[in-house]
Write a protein that holds these residues in place. Sequence first.
Motif, PDB file in Angstrom:
ATOM      1  N   GLY A 235       0.805  -1.227   0.000  1.00 51.06           N
ATOM      2  CA  GLY A 235       0.000   0.000   0.000  1.00 51.06           C
ATOM      3  C   GLY A 235       0.832   1.269   0.000  1.00 51.06           C
ATOM      4  N   SER A 236       0.276   2.302   0.583  1.00 55.63           N
ATOM      5  CA  SER A 236       0.962   3.597   0.607  1.00 55.63           C
ATOM      6  C   SER A 236       1.687   3.808   1.930  1.00 55.63           C
ATOM      7  N   LEU A 237       2.624   4.741   1.922  1.00 59.00           N
ATOM      8  CA  LEU A 237       3.327   5.101   3.153  1.00 59.00           C
ATOM      9  C   LEU A 237       2.340   5.668   4.166  1.00 59.00           C
ATOM     10  N   GLU A 238       1.339   6.398   3.688  1.00 57.75           N
ATOM     11  CA  GLU A 238       0.333   6.957   4.576  1.00 57.75           C
ATOM     12  C   GLU A 238      -0.409   5.851   5.338  1.00 57.75           C
ATOM     13  N   SER A 239      -0.837   4.804   4.625  1.00 55.71           N
ATOM     14  CA  SER A 239      -1.573   3.718   5.284  1.00 55.71           C
ATOM     15  C   SER A 239      -0.685   2.957   6.258  1.00 55.71           C
ATOM     16  N   GLN A 240       0.598   2.876   5.950  1.00 51.99           N
ATOM     17  CA  GLN A 240       1.524   2.187   6.863  1.00 51.99           C
ATOM     18  C   GLN A 240       1.777   3.007   8.129  1.00 51.99           C
ATOM     19  N   LEU A 250       7.461  -0.602  10.039  1.00 49.41           N
ATOM     20  CA  LEU A 250       8.542   0.231   9.500  1.00 49.41           C
ATOM     21  C   LEU A 250       9.619   0.480  10.553  1.00 49.41           C
ATOM     22  N   THR A 251      10.727  -0.219  10.399  1.00 44.65           N
ATOM     23  CA  THR A 251      11.874  -0.001  11.293  1.00 44.65           C
ATOM     24  C   THR A 251      12.571   1.296  10.906  1.00 44.65           C
ATOM     25  N   TRP A 252      13.548   1.691  11.717  1.00 42.28           N
ATOM     26  CA  TRP A 252      14.322   2.891  11.407  1.00 42.28           C
ATOM     27  C   TRP A 252      14.990   2.767  10.042  1.00 42.28           C
ATOM     28  N   HIS A 253      15.644   1.636   9.788  1.00 39.97           N
ATOM     29  CA  HIS A 253      16.356   1.461   8.523  1.00 39.97           C
ATOM     30  C   HIS A 253      15.385   1.417   7.338  1.00 39.97           C
ATOM     31  N   LEU A 254      14.216   0.813   7.520  1.00 39.83           N
ATOM     32  CA  LEU A 254      13.234   0.796   6.438  1.00 39.83           C
ATOM     33  C   LEU A 254      12.726   2.205   6.138  1.00 39.83           C
ATOM     34  N   ARG A 255      12.545   2.994   7.169  1.00 36.28           N
ATOM     35  CA  ARG A 255      12.090   4.378   6.952  1.00 36.28           C
ATOM     36  C   ARG A 255      13.130   5.179   6.184  1.00 36.28           C
ATOM     37  N   MET A 256      14.390   4.971   6.524  1.00 38.04           N
ATOM     38  CA  MET A 256      15.440   5.680   5.799  1.00 38.04           C
ATOM     39  C   MET A 256      15.572   5.177   4.365  1.00 38.04           C
ATOM     40  N   LYS A 257      15.336   3.885   4.178  1.00 34.00           N
ATOM     41  CA  LYS A 257      15.357   3.331   2.828  1.00 34.00           C
ATOM     42  C   LYS A 257      14.254   3.972   1.979  1.00 34.00           C
ATOM     43  N   LYS A 283       3.582  13.526  -1.294  1.00 30.83           N
ATOM     44  CA  LYS A 283       2.957  13.291   0.012  1.00 30.83           C
ATOM     45  C   LYS A 283       2.981  11.798   0.295  1.00 30.83           C
ATOM     46  N   SER A 284       2.730  11.441   1.541  1.00 35.02           N
ATOM     47  CA  SER A 284       2.868  10.039   1.940  1.00 35.02           C
ATOM     48  C   SER A 284       1.875   9.123   1.225  1.00 35.02           C
ATOM     49  N   SER A 285       0.702   9.628   0.846  1.00 35.39           N
ATOM     50  CA  SER A 285      -0.276   8.779   0.153  1.00 35.39           C
ATOM     51  C   SER A 285       0.117   8.516  -1.298  1.00 35.39           C
ATOM     52  N   ASN A 286       1.029   9.316  -1.843  1.00 38.31           N
ATOM     53  CA  ASN A 286       1.514   9.100  -3.211  1.00 38.31           C
ATOM     54  C   ASN A 286       2.839   8.359  -3.250  1.00 38.31           C
ATOM     55  N   ILE A 287       3.264   7.837  -2.109  1.00 36.80           N
ATOM     56  CA  ILE A 287       4.470   7.003  -2.037  1.00 36.80           C
ATOM     57  C   ILE A 287       4.000   5.580  -1.762  1.00 36.80           C
ATOM     58  N   ALA A 340       8.193  19.568   0.194  1.00 37.36           N
ATOM     59  CA  ALA A 340       7.245  18.480   0.443  1.00 37.36           C
ATOM     60  C   ALA A 340       7.977  17.219   0.892  1.00 37.36           C
ATOM     61  N   PHE A 341       9.148  16.969   0.311  1.00 35.18           N
ATOM     62  CA  PHE A 341       9.946  15.819   0.739  1.00 35.18           C
ATOM     63  C   PHE A 341      10.354  15.966   2.209  1.00 35.18           C
ATOM     64  N   GLY A 342      10.694  17.186   2.618  1.00 34.14           N
ATOM     65  CA  GLY A 342      11.053  17.435   4.018  1.00 34.14           C
ATOM     66  C   GLY A 342       9.897  17.123   4.956  1.00 34.14           C
ATOM     67  N   VAL A 343       8.672  17.410   4.516  1.00 36.25           N
ATOM     68  CA  VAL A 343       7.493  17.102   5.339  1.00 36.25           C
ATOM     69  C   VAL A 343       7.339  15.581   5.483  1.00 36.25           C
ATOM     70  N   VAL A 344       7.563  14.842   4.375  1.00 40.80           N
ATOM     71  CA  VAL A 344       7.502  13.368   4.427  1.00 40.80           C
ATOM     72  C   VAL A 344       8.571  12.833   5.371  1.00 40.80           C
ATOM     73  N   LEU A 345       9.755  13.413   5.310  1.00 45.86           N
ATOM     74  CA  LEU A 345      10.838  12.994   6.201  1.00 45.86           C
ATOM     75  C   LEU A 345      10.444  13.223   7.667  1.00 45.86           C
ATOM     76  N   LEU A 346       9.752  14.335   7.928  1.00 44.18           N
ATOM     77  CA  LEU A 346       9.273  14.636   9.272  1.00 44.18           C
ATOM     78  C   LEU A 346       8.223  13.606   9.716  1.00 44.18           C
ATOM     79  N   GLU A 347       7.366  13.209   8.792  1.00 46.77           N
ATOM     80  CA  GLU A 347       6.375  12.159   9.094  1.00 46.77           C
ATOM     81  C   GLU A 347       7.072  10.857   9.490  1.00 46.77           C
ATOM     82  N   LEU A 348       8.124  10.505   8.760  1.00 47.72           N
ATOM     83  CA  LEU A 348       8.850   9.272   9.061  1.00 47.72           C
ATOM     84  C   LEU A 348       9.507   9.336  10.432  1.00 47.72           C
ATOM     85  N   LEU A 349       9.931  10.532  10.831  1.00 53.37           N
ATOM     86  CA  LEU A 349      10.601  10.704  12.128  1.00 53.37           C
ATOM     87  C   LEU A 349       9.633  10.638  13.305  1.00 53.37           C
TER      88      LEU A 349
END
Length: 440
Positions: A235-240, A250-257, A283-287, A340-349
């Motif tokens: 699915g999408s990063l948003e759903s995960q 999503l582990t730390w390494h998977l998020r960075m990947k 955005k996370s729903s488009n990843i 927008a990528f920076g916002v996604v990175l913030l979501e992952l953090l």
Amino acid sequence: MNLLCVLFPMWACSFSLFSFVILARPDSTVSSIPASVLRSKQEPIPQFSSQMEAVSPGVAVVRVVHHQELNRRILIALIVASTLLGGLLLFLLCFWTCKQKILKNSNGKSKQNQEPTKALSLSPIVDRFTSLWMSGKKGSVAVIEYQLLEAATNGFQESNVLGEGGHGRVYKASFDEKFLAAVKKIDDMGVDAEREFENEVDWLVKIRHQNIVSLLGYCIHGETRLLVYEMMQNGSLESQLHGPSQGSALTWHLRMKIAIDVARALEYLHENCNPPVVHRDIKSSNILLDSNFNAKLSDFGLAVTIGSLNKNVKLSGTLGYVAPEYLLEGKLTDKSDVYAFGVVLLELLIGKKPLEKMSPTRCQSLVTWFMPQLTDRSKLLNIVDPVIKGTMDLKHLYQVAAVTVLCIQPEPSYRPLITDVLHSLIPLVPVELGGSLRVT
């Protein structure tokens, strides 16, 4: 076939008769005999002599043509008859062959019509999908019949829904046991939706990259538009991140990947496409994530080229991800994608959505709320997503926070290029996940 058995002997007999006439023909059909010799051997015939002299004075020659003319006429007649019969035979042979092919095809279709619709129609399309997907050739995309997609999604049943977007739903399509795809069905075909559909097809036909989702085909059915993508099992990063699992997979390494996969896609758009392309809706729903959590960028309906940015580009995007200069002033550059990528990175953090609803009428921006804490190491650990808290090297955490702060700077000129962001993140990801970090 019975007709051939009758005509072939007829043609053979005609040909044999023709050959017999040739062989039996007299050797000397024409002879020239002086009239004086004839007179010496038989009684002169005054009437005949006077006629010959009247026609041809001098030495009279008598031509004997008793058998030549007859043989000649028979020969011509046989040749014509044999030719016509041979032509007729050839025509009937071709007609019979074509008729057999038509009967064979009609029998095959009637057998297929007796089978279920799904089995009948999906197998050839699977082969075509597979060849296009595996070849990765630019400009290769299938135009799919609506009935095929309807059968593959079980009539677009609710149980097959994978997600829902701004203009329609995404369904799981099963073309056979091994081949799955995602079908985006757009029913609300307003002017914007039509334009985005055409833009999506145009871009994804041109673009091929390992971190950009593949478009396998599309369909236009009345007012409905359908897009067929490769299946992304996770699915999408948003759903995960924000779905039922709350990022637990999503582990730390998977998020960075995932972050470097998206950065690679953006680097391709910004640096390798000519002219450069701005996605406009990161955005996370488009990843999207495949079975191995490889991330791929999707939804190119709003993408534009850098060359077209001086024209009047309608403000588009998703609140929370839209860069301030684009939102407030309509200025759009590749640095808008970096924001927008920076916002996604913030979501992952931190594991939170970019806009948190504080009340029915008020939302809190993730960037505004957490920006001060990202730069304070004593507070940084308190805002990290609990799922990954304590699982990473602190130096790596500080570096990711620093990259995030640079990407979400209000001033576009302060933001780094996506290439620089990528090179900052690659050393934080293990080699087996696509980075350069060697974990001991």
